[in-house]
Design a protein around this motif. Sequence first.
Motif, PDB file in Angstrom:
ATOM      1  N   UNK A  17       0.779  -1.122  -0.053  1.00 34.47           N
ATOM      2  CA  UNK A  17      -0.036   0.187  -0.210  1.00 34.47           C
ATOM      3  C   UNK A  17       0.879   1.041  -0.045  1.00 34.47           C
ATOM      4  N   UNK A  18       0.316   2.226  -0.735  1.00 33.52           N
ATOM      5  CA  UNK A  18       0.922   3.697  -0.528  1.00 33.52           C
ATOM      6  C   UNK A  18       1.325   4.042   0.777  1.00 33.52           C
ATOM      7  N   UNK A  19       2.411   4.407   1.171  1.00 31.91           N
ATOM      8  CA  UNK A  19       2.776   4.972   2.378  1.00 31.91           C
ATOM      9  C   UNK A  19       3.569   3.950   3.213  1.00 31.91           C
ATOM     10  N   UNK A  20       3.846   2.774   2.857  1.00 31.00           N
ATOM     11  CA  UNK A  20       4.239   1.675   3.432  1.00 31.00           C
ATOM     12  C   UNK A  20       5.902   1.900   3.519  1.00 31.00           C
ATOM     13  N   UNK A  21       6.353   1.691   4.647  1.00 25.79           N
ATOM     14  CA  UNK A  21       7.742   1.923   4.767  1.00 25.79           C
ATOM     15  C   UNK A  21       8.599   0.710   4.244  1.00 25.79           C
ATOM     16  N   UNK A  22       9.569   1.203   3.182  1.00 25.66           N
ATOM     17  CA  UNK A  22      10.301   0.276   2.348  1.00 25.66           C
ATOM     18  C   UNK A  22      11.554   0.558   2.321  1.00 25.66           C
ATOM     19  N   UNK A  23      12.503  -0.518   2.126  1.00 21.12           N
ATOM     20  CA  UNK A  23      13.766  -0.118   2.124  1.00 21.12           C
ATOM     21  C   UNK A  23      14.652  -0.792   0.755  1.00 21.12           C
ATOM     22  N   UNK A  24      15.496  -0.140   0.269  1.00 21.64           N
ATOM     23  CA  UNK A  24      16.426  -0.323  -1.064  1.00 21.64           C
ATOM     24  C   UNK A  24      17.422  -1.328  -0.528  1.00 21.64           C
ATOM     25  N   UNK A  25      17.222  -2.729  -0.874  1.00 22.29           N
ATOM     26  CA  UNK A  25      18.140  -3.743  -0.609  1.00 22.29           C
ATOM     27  C   UNK A  25      19.668  -3.231  -0.909  1.00 22.29           C
ATOM     28  N   UNK A  26      19.847  -2.564  -1.797  1.00 29.28           N
ATOM     29  CA  UNK A  26      21.338  -2.198  -2.153  1.00 29.28           C
ATOM     30  C   UNK A  26      21.805  -1.185  -1.368  1.00 29.28           C
ATOM     31  N   UNK A  27      21.207  -0.019  -1.315  1.00 30.56           N
ATOM     32  CA  UNK A  27      21.815   1.257  -0.235  1.00 30.56           C
ATOM     33  C   UNK A  27      21.067   1.066   0.973  1.00 30.56           C
ATOM     34  N   UNK A  28      20.284   0.127   1.267  1.00 29.24           N
ATOM     35  CA  UNK A  28      19.812   0.134   2.576  1.00 29.24           C
ATOM     36  C   UNK A  28      19.113   1.579   3.212  1.00 29.24           C
ATOM     37  N   UNK A  29      18.832   2.210   1.930  1.00 28.44           N
ATOM     38  CA  UNK A  29      17.801   3.552   2.231  1.00 28.44           C
ATOM     39  C   UNK A  29      16.507   3.289   2.378  1.00 28.44           C
ATOM     40  N   UNK A  30      15.998   3.957   3.352  1.00 29.32           N
ATOM     41  CA  UNK A  30      14.517   3.490   3.811  1.00 29.32           C
ATOM     42  C   UNK A  30      13.620   4.796   3.579  1.00 29.32           C
ATOM     43  N   UNK A  31      12.474   4.390   3.011  1.00 32.29           N
ATOM     44  CA  UNK A  31      11.555   5.673   3.024  1.00 32.29           C
ATOM     45  C   UNK A  31       9.968   5.126   2.605  1.00 32.29           C
ATOM     46  N   UNK A  32       9.230   5.862   2.413  1.00 27.93           N
ATOM     47  CA  UNK A  32       7.788   5.664   2.144  1.00 27.93           C
ATOM     48  C   UNK A  32       7.366   5.626   0.743  1.00 27.93           C
ATOM     49  N   UNK A  63      13.052   9.794  -4.481  1.00 26.54           N
ATOM     50  CA  UNK A  63      14.066   9.341  -5.387  1.00 26.54           C
ATOM     51  C   UNK A  63      13.254   8.112  -5.829  1.00 26.54           C
ATOM     52  N   UNK A  64      14.061   7.449  -6.688  1.00 27.37           N
ATOM     53  CA  UNK A  64      13.384   6.436  -7.456  1.00 27.37           C
ATOM     54  C   UNK A  64      14.684   5.275  -7.539  1.00 27.37           C
ATOM     55  N   UNK A  65      13.975   4.208  -7.289  1.00 25.93           N
ATOM     56  CA  UNK A  65      14.898   2.913  -7.463  1.00 25.93           C
ATOM     57  C   UNK A  65      14.163   1.732  -8.143  1.00 25.93           C
ATOM     58  N   UNK A  66      14.936   0.880  -8.824  1.00 22.16           N
ATOM     59  CA  UNK A  66      14.420  -0.296  -9.288  1.00 22.16           C
ATOM     60  C   UNK A  66      13.401  -1.108  -8.489  1.00 22.16           C
ATOM     61  N   UNK A  67      12.226  -1.280  -9.048  1.00 22.47           N
ATOM     62  CA  UNK A  67      11.060  -1.939  -8.075  1.00 22.47           C
ATOM     63  C   UNK A  67      11.661  -3.168  -7.430  1.00 22.47           C
ATOM     64  N   UNK A  68      12.188  -4.231  -8.148  1.00 22.39           N
ATOM     65  CA  UNK A  68      12.800  -5.321  -7.677  1.00 22.39           C
ATOM     66  C   UNK A  68      13.833  -4.949  -6.512  1.00 22.39           C
ATOM     67  N   UNK A  69      14.504  -3.969  -6.321  1.00 22.43           N
ATOM     68  CA  UNK A  69      15.044  -3.734  -5.092  1.00 22.43           C
ATOM     69  C   UNK A  69      14.417  -3.271  -3.885  1.00 22.43           C
ATOM     70  N   UNK A  70      13.275  -3.065  -3.648  1.00 22.04           N
ATOM     71  CA  UNK A  70      12.390  -2.736  -2.601  1.00 22.04           C
ATOM     72  C   UNK A  70      12.113  -3.717  -1.736  1.00 22.04           C
ATOM     73  N   UNK A  71      12.082  -3.676  -0.486  1.00 29.04           N
ATOM     74  CA  UNK A  71      11.628  -4.759   0.424  1.00 29.04           C
ATOM     75  C   UNK A  71      10.822  -3.927   1.537  1.00 29.04           C
ATOM     76  N   UNK A  72       9.893  -4.412   2.030  1.00 24.70           N
ATOM     77  CA  UNK A  72       8.922  -3.681   3.185  1.00 24.70           C
ATOM     78  C   UNK A  72       9.668  -3.994   4.481  1.00 24.70           C
ATOM     79  N   UNK A  73       9.868  -2.962   5.142  1.00 31.29           N
ATOM     80  CA  UNK A  73      10.327  -2.854   6.448  1.00 31.29           C
ATOM     81  C   UNK A  73       9.540  -3.322   7.648  1.00 31.29           C
ATOM     82  N   UNK A  74       9.879  -4.458   8.007  1.00 28.98           N
ATOM     83  CA  UNK A  74       9.000  -5.068   9.166  1.00 28.98           C
ATOM     84  C   UNK A  74       8.779  -4.180  10.548  1.00 28.98           C
ATOM     85  N   UNK A  75       7.784  -4.337  11.123  1.00 30.39           N
ATOM     86  CA  UNK A  75       7.850  -3.517  12.604  1.00 30.39           C
ATOM     87  C   UNK A  75       8.914  -3.863  13.503  1.00 30.39           C
ATOM     88  N   UNK A  76       9.227  -5.024  13.563  1.00 28.44           N
ATOM     89  CA  UNK A  76      10.614  -5.523  14.464  1.00 28.44           C
ATOM     90  C   UNK A  76      11.946  -4.713  13.673  1.00 28.44           C
TER      91      UNK A  76
END
Length: 78
Positions: A17-32, A63-76
């Motif tokens: 869903x839009x607004x989900x916290x995700x992370x770029x697996x390469x840079x480890x940068x997080x964002x919504x 900023x933008x990253x290739x879609x296949x590089x993002x993963x959801x950041x879990x609460x933990x």
Amino acid sequence: MTGKVETRLCEGPLPYPAGTLVMDKISERTGLLIWVLEERTKEKNRLVKSQAFMRPLGGGIEWDVPLERIVRVEESER
């Protein structure tokens, strides 16, 4: 003919869903996660690439990253 394939840009489906916290697996940068932009061939509508657009927590420049590089950041992991 040069062999160049004509493409078009369109909004793609969000993996979360839009607004989900995700992370770029390469840079480890997080964002919504804001939205996804797809590039598709005009003739056969084949997907060429997908870009995920992200915004830092608290606002700022997207900023933008290739879609296949993002993963959801879990609460933990927060």
